[in-house]
Motif scaffolding. Structure first.
Motif, PDB file in Angstrom:
ATOM      1  N   THR A   1       2.125  -1.088  -1.238  1.00  0.00           N
ATOM      2  CA  THR A   1       3.307  -0.767  -2.032  1.00  0.00           C
ATOM      3  C   THR A   1       4.483  -1.589  -1.541  1.00  0.00           C
ATOM      4  OG1 THR A   1       4.859   0.966  -2.724  1.00  0.00           O
ATOM      5  CG2 THR A   1       3.848   1.224  -0.551  1.00  0.00           C
ATOM      6  N   THR A   2       5.358  -1.950  -2.449  1.00  0.00           N
ATOM      7  CA  THR A   2       6.576  -2.656  -2.060  1.00  0.00           C
ATOM      8  C   THR A   2       7.614  -1.683  -1.494  1.00  0.00           C
ATOM      9  OG1 THR A   2       7.444  -2.482  -4.321  1.00  0.00           O
ATOM     10  CG2 THR A   2       6.253  -4.511  -3.743  1.00  0.00           C
TER      11      THR A   2
ATOM     12  N   ALA B   1       5.929  -4.942   4.153  1.00  0.00           N
ATOM     13  CA  ALA B   1       4.714  -5.748   4.023  1.00  0.00           C
ATOM     14  C   ALA B   1       4.075  -5.885   5.399  1.00  0.00           C
ATOM     15  CB  ALA B   1       5.067  -7.125   3.469  1.00  0.00           C
TER      16      ALA B   1
END
Length: 126
Positions: free
Chosen positions: A7-8, A12
């Protein structure tokens, strides 16, 4: 078979790993550190702020997988200073309020990016 979860809304990965992997009814969430997912910057404004951001990053990954903290069955907490245990535990307790998961907390000599706390979880998918 395994499914990669990303998921953003969480940082990351900073290496060759996934944010989480779902397999055989379990979700294995990689250790999260206090990195702001919007900016990519490490937060080091104090252990409480760091722990809150770690928990929010975990929450974002669990949410992406369709789960919440109530599905977590095991946590691993890594601290660079065991003197911060009570503060981290207080933040942690705001996210886990009943039917607590199994857990261990250990002091380590260092963590990635020079942070003071990292937490990983394993959740059970219904």
């Amino acid at each position: 078979m395994k499914t990669i979860i990303n998921t953003t809304n969480a940082p990351a990965p900073i290496g060759p790993y996934s944010q989480a992997v779902a397999a055989s009814g379990f979700l294995f969430v990689s250790g999260q550190v206090p990195i702001n997912p919007a900016t990519g910057e490490v937060v080091t404004t104090g252990i409480i702020d760091e722990a809150k951001l770690v928990m929010e990053n975990l929450k974002a990954i669990l949410t992406e997988a369709g789960l919440g903290f109530e599905s977590v069955i095991k946590t691993n907490i890594f601290l660079t200073d065991m003197q911060t245990f009570a503060q981290v535990n207080e933040v942690y307790g705001a996210y886990f309020t009943a039917n607590f998961p199994a857990r261990e907390t250990v002091q380590v000599s260092a963590l990635p990016k020079g942070v003071n706390v990292e937490i990983s979880v394993i959740a059970l998918k219904p």
